[in-house]
Enzyme design. Structure first.
Site, PDB file in Angstrom:
ATOM      1  N   LYS A  58      -3.609  45.137-149.131  1.00 53.95           N
ATOM      2  CA  LYS A  58      -2.425  45.781-149.713  1.00 53.95           C
ATOM      3  C   LYS A  58      -1.597  44.895-150.664  1.00 53.95           C
ATOM      4  CE  LYS A  58      -1.934  49.747-146.690  1.00 53.95           C
ATOM      5  NZ  LYS A  58      -2.907  49.789-145.612  1.00 53.95           N
ATOM      6  N   ASP A  65      -8.045  42.584-138.787  1.00 60.61           N
ATOM      7  CA  ASP A  65      -7.682  43.402-139.948  1.00 60.61           C
ATOM      8  C   ASP A  65      -6.226  43.087-140.298  1.00 60.61           C
ATOM      9  OD1 ASP A  65      -6.667  45.390-141.603  1.00 60.61           O
ATOM     10  OD2 ASP A  65      -7.912  46.975-140.738  1.00 60.61           O
ATOM     11  N   PHE A 111      -6.313  51.580-137.188  1.00 66.42           N
ATOM     12  CA  PHE A 111      -6.639  52.173-138.494  1.00 66.42           C
ATOM     13  C   PHE A 111      -7.326  51.107-139.334  1.00 66.42           C
ATOM     14  CE2 PHE A 111      -5.917  53.255-142.914  1.00 66.42           C
ATOM     15  CZ  PHE A 111      -6.284  54.590-142.937  1.00 66.42           C
TER      16      PHE A 111
HETATM   17  C1  LIG Z   1      -4.184  50.533-145.435  1.00 63.66           C
HETATM   18  C2  LIG Z   1      -5.068  49.966-144.364  1.00 63.66           C
HETATM   19  C3  LIG Z   1      -6.462  49.988-144.477  1.00 63.66           C
HETATM   20  C4  LIG Z   1      -7.164  50.694-145.621  1.00 63.66           C
HETATM   21  O1  LIG Z   1      -6.829  50.181-146.864  1.00 63.66           O
HETATM   22  P1  LIG Z   1      -7.119  51.028-148.202  1.00 63.66           P
HETATM   23  O2  LIG Z   1      -6.775  50.083-149.305  1.00 63.66           O
HETATM   24  O3  LIG Z   1      -6.268  52.241-148.143  1.00 63.66           O
HETATM   25  O4  LIG Z   1      -8.563  51.371-148.179  1.00 63.66           O
HETATM   26  C5  LIG Z   1      -7.204  49.382-143.488  1.00 63.66           C
HETATM   27  N1  LIG Z   1      -6.612  48.765-142.448  1.00 63.66           N
HETATM   28  C6  LIG Z   1      -5.272  48.720-142.303  1.00 63.66           C
HETATM   29  C7  LIG Z   1      -4.669  48.012-141.140  1.00 63.66           C
HETATM   30  C8  LIG Z   1      -4.456  49.334-143.251  1.00 63.66           C
HETATM   31  O5  LIG Z   1      -3.132  49.327-143.089  1.00 63.66           O
END
Ligand SMILES: *Cc1c(COP(=O)(O)O)cnc(C)c1O
Length: 403
Positions: free
Chosen positions: A263, A232, A147
């Site tokens: 986050k 990521d 994701f």
């Molecule tokens: C939450 C998340 C995103 C996206 O972040 P947003 O602030 O919601 O755009 C991307 N990669 C990972 C691994 C995430 O947990």
């Protein structure tokens, strides 16, 4: 006359929900709970019921609610200067970038406002890097079950069909490989590969860590084919695992060329971060990328304050996380549907052999907030300030919810 103070008494959970359903785009499946205030790891709903918050705004509220140093930084900075745009300098971007460079081992930082924007910045960097070599070098390899965000570029490399299917065709050149399958990775990466995208611990995919060996092979393949390796760390990074970044758990440490974070980084004030080495940075030249809000004075000031506090918290994240996992494992012995407890630090997943939503609902009714991801994985992303006592309280509620 402003309506709010006079009407406040009339606000009920039902009136809030009704108004949301009437006017807000119906893109979320929300829990029927209106949160009103918080203190540390606790939150209260409109009716005054207390909850222990072990999902913390999906890993955003790293210091819980109402942390005195974060509140003071916000109040002081809001009264002085919130936003300037990137036409000008502010006092905090440089020091924050320096801090992130020091703790990540990378060289340069770009600031934006969310995780998906950090992904987009990385994709542009990767694509520009590829184009500097050859017009055919634009493929990006990422993992199934990954994701990376909801914007179109991020969706294009998110390996979960349910998020992608309504928006296809997406950006060309994305290739998905199953996690931990080194042969598949070797087969997918070649001279056309501009970048490899990896979550060191897949979050939405069910709290699934990658092995050091797999990440090391990704590093070697990226080097061999002149591709950029991006980690990521939007969910697993910035202290969550008891290290500054999850990749720092690998032995020896596998370094990315690009790393994204978001986050928890400004404790709820929107801030996204892309950090990279000079090799990746040189792909982006003046004018090629930008953000109006990105790195504003308020967000970067709060993040700096957070990094000061985080340094002291890292050992307790590791200690309390280990305690939490061992308590969950002990509890899991009582229930045959608990398959596995996994994670690092305070990023913990409990995989069940059945869907977890009923347990999430019962836990909420019992006063514990968590969520369920990937259908069957109970996910805990508690604030970094929790202690063993909070863990005991959470496990007690959870045990009842599971019975
Ligand atoms: C939450 C998340 C995103 C996206 O972040 P947003 O602030 O919601 O755009 C991307 N990669 C990972 C691994 C995430 O947990």
């Amino acid at each position: 006359m402003p309506a709010f103070p006079a009407a406040a008494d009339a606000i009920t959970a039902q009136s809030v929900i009704d108004l949301e359903k009437r006017y807000v785009l119906q893109n979320y499946g929300r829990y029927p709970l209106v949160l009103h205030r918080g203190d540390g790891p606790y939150m209260w709903d409109l009716d005054g019921k207390r909850y222990l918050d072990f999902i913390a705004g999906i890993g955003v509220n790293a210091l819980g609610q109402n942390h005195p140093r974060i509140v003071a930084a916000i109040q002081e900075q809001a009264a002085r200067l919130i936003h300037t745009s990137n036409l000008f300098y502010n006092e905090f971007q440089g020091p924050l970038a320096e801090r992130i460079a020091q703790v990540s081992g990378l060289d340069r930082v770009f600031f934006c406002n969310s995780g998906t924007e950090a992904t987009e910045g990385s994709l542009k960097m990767i694509k520009a890097h590829g184009r500097d070599v050859s017009p055919d070098k634009y493929e990006i390899v990422s993992l199934e079950n990954s994701f990376h965000g909801r914007t179109l570029g991020a969706l294009a490399i998110t390996g979960q069909p349910k998020y992608r299917k309504d928006f296809e065709p997406l950006m060309p050149g994305a290739r998905f490989v199953p996690a931990e399958d080194i042969a598949a990775l070797e087969a997918a990466v070649n001279e056309r590969t501009a970048g490899i995208f990896i979550e060191w611990i897949q979050g939405e995919g069910g709290v699934v860590p990658l092995s050091d060996e797999y990440c090391r092979r990704a590093r070697e393949l990226a080097d061999k084919h002149n591709a950029l390796l991006c980690f990521d760390e939007i969910q697993c990074g910035v202290g969550r695992t008891g290290t500054y970044f999850a990749y720092q758990l690998s032995q020896p440490v596998v370094m990315p060329d690009i790393m994204t974070a978001a986050k928890p980084v400004a404790c709820g004030i929107p801030l996204g971060v892309l950090a990279c080495n000079e090799r990746a940075a040189k792909a982006i030249r003046p004018g090629m990328h930008g953000s109006t809000f990105g790195g504003n004075a308020l967000a970067t000031r709060v993040a700096l304050e957070f990094f000061d506090i985080l340094e002291e918290l890292l050992p307790s994240i590791t200690r309390v996380g280990e305690y939490f996992r061992s308590e969950l494992r002990a509890m899991g012995q009582q229930f045959d549907f608990v398959k596995e407890v996994r994670g690092y630090g305070l990023m913990i997943g409990v995989e069940l052999t059945k869907p977890g939503n009923d347990i999430v609902t019962r836990a909420r009714e019992g006063g514990l907030l968590l969520n369920c991801t990937h259908e069957t994985v109970l996910r805990f992303l508690p604030p970094y300030i929790i202690t063993e006592q909070h863990v005991d309280e959470a496990v007690g509620i959870l045990r009842k919810a599971m019975a």
